[in-house]
Design a protein around this motif. Sequence first.
Motif, PDB file in Angstrom:
ATOM      1  N   ILE A  57       0.693  -1.323  -0.117  1.00 15.30           N
ATOM      2  CA  ILE A  57      -0.084   0.054   0.132  1.00 15.30           C
ATOM      3  C   ILE A  57       0.841   1.176   0.063  1.00 15.30           C
ATOM      4  O   ILE A  57       0.768   2.149  -0.682  1.00 15.30           O
ATOM      5  N   ASN A  72       2.464   1.800  -3.339  1.00 18.38           N
ATOM      6  CA  ASN A  72       1.523   2.426  -4.385  1.00 18.38           C
ATOM      7  C   ASN A  72       1.173   3.722  -4.064  1.00 18.38           C
ATOM      8  O   ASN A  72       1.059   4.757  -5.033  1.00 18.38           O
ATOM      9  N   ALA A  73       0.602   4.144  -2.789  1.00 19.64           N
ATOM     10  CA  ALA A  73       0.206   5.532  -2.344  1.00 19.64           C
ATOM     11  C   ALA A  73       1.243   6.554  -2.450  1.00 19.64           C
ATOM     12  O   ALA A  73       1.109   7.590  -3.114  1.00 19.64           O
ATOM     13  N   LEU A 110      -3.996   1.387   8.207  1.00 16.40           N
ATOM     14  CA  LEU A 110      -3.876   0.056   7.789  1.00 16.40           C
ATOM     15  C   LEU A 110      -3.825  -0.665   9.503  1.00 16.40           C
ATOM     16  O   LEU A 110      -3.272  -0.365  10.335  1.00 16.40           O
ATOM     17  N   ASN A 133      -7.268   0.118   5.071  1.00 17.78           N
ATOM     18  CA  ASN A 133      -6.378  -0.963   4.414  1.00 17.78           C
ATOM     19  C   ASN A 133      -6.524  -1.011   2.767  1.00 17.78           C
ATOM     20  O   ASN A 133      -6.748  -1.966   2.075  1.00 17.78           O
ATOM     21  N   ALA A 134      -6.545   0.167   2.307  1.00 12.70           N
ATOM     22  CA  ALA A 134      -6.323   0.439   0.899  1.00 12.70           C
ATOM     23  C   ALA A 134      -5.303   1.731   0.600  1.00 12.70           C
ATOM     24  O   ALA A 134      -5.215   2.574   1.553  1.00 12.70           O
ATOM     25  N   SER A 135      -5.066   1.782  -0.712  1.00 15.29           N
ATOM     26  CA  SER A 135      -4.177   2.854  -1.027  1.00 15.29           C
ATOM     27  C   SER A 135      -5.028   4.228  -1.024  1.00 15.29           C
ATOM     28  O   SER A 135      -6.237   4.242  -1.416  1.00 15.29           O
TER      29      SER A 135
END
Length: 455
Positions: free
Chosen positions: A282, A285-286, A383, A405-407
């Motif tokens: 994550i 990616n973020a 997260l 729990n995600a970007s």
Amino acid sequence: MTDALIHAAEHSGTTAAQEQPVPAAEPESAEAPLPAAGVEPAVHAITDRARLAARQMATANRAWKDRALRAVGAALQENVPAILAANAMDVQRGKANGTSAALLDRLTLTESRVAGLVAALENLAGLPDPVGNVVRGQTLPNGLRLRQVNVPMGVVAAIYEARPNVTVDIAGLALKSGNAVILRGGSAAEATNQVLVRILREALESVGLPADAVQTVDQYGRAGATVLMKARGRVDVLIPRGGRDLIQTVVTNSAVPVIETGEGNVHIFIDESADENMAVEILLNAKTQRPSVCNTVETLLVHSGSTVLPAVASALRSAGVRLHVDGRISAALPATVETEPATDADWETEYMDLDLAVAMVDSLDEAVQHIRTWSTGHTEAILTNSLANAERFIAEVDSAAVIVNASTRFTDGGELGLGAEVGISTQKLHARGPMGLTELTTTKWIVQGEGQVRG
């Protein structure tokens, strides 16, 4: 049949009468000689044509507007060489002027990015038309039938910088929601925007919609933007999209109602229960997928009880991210992970680059307090494997988007199913978060009676 169903029936289907072209309103060509009497009357003439075009757009049904969107998409595909040639001129001029890498990235169009714009227009065409949607309705005891329905804003203006993709995104959203749009795309993307606006106008005319539903004041420079900001009564809403200076200039100086889009000082908090592999994926990616955009993470907060810090920091450094860390983070990392000391300036900075501020906290309360102190109200993420922590974070963090729990890169109109976005609103009035079709409408009360009078 209920009032709502009657209304829905009235707005469904396509009759031959509805398919006739919108009556022409003696539009002035984009190539016509510019008025010589000064910037203010020239911009006011543009707003007058936009208001007329907006009234015409309000009569177009969904099928008609969707054909226009697809016509624009087809025209973009046909004109890729011209678009990229104009864009290359803008990018070259930007490099010569010392434009930052982040802004150059936003300025640059490629074949794949143009294809993405075409796909976004197709997605918009596939979305329901917000105009005529019944928000609520009822029949009063006296027999009056009430409906509150979505209607177009009218004339939408947008001021932005170095983002030619926004030209197409905003125009597409405005057209689908039945509005006319006036654009100020800035000098950095002047050549690209000139080509794009021409394509948009020609595509509208090709399906019988008014070309003046899309206009620009770029030819008048900053003076034109200033007149646009003062055109209260001529422009219904103004949306700035860009950096802090641009947005605050518009908010401070505009007499037109403004929907404020904010900068993205975005946070991710890793609590003590977070999974290491998930955290690494994550964060990469973020931070690294496209560092120049507003939903990129800028500050990482790590719980002191977490064990994922070395793996996350090592992965980020391997990806070229510069880590600006507090003393506790520095002490917790091996000497092989290169860092530099953070200052208060780092906690408030939207880097839009491969830089990340990192701090250690001892509790969720401390993380939330840090976010409240430094956040711009855009996007924050946690997260965690703790449902209780996730629910508390959602409840206590006051931002336009809160992610578990995600970007943070998912705070985007296209990713959230809106087709595209005008911007990410960080204010709380009317629109908040990614602004899609519905956010470019307002409401109208429709009251139907049979001779009732108020007693």
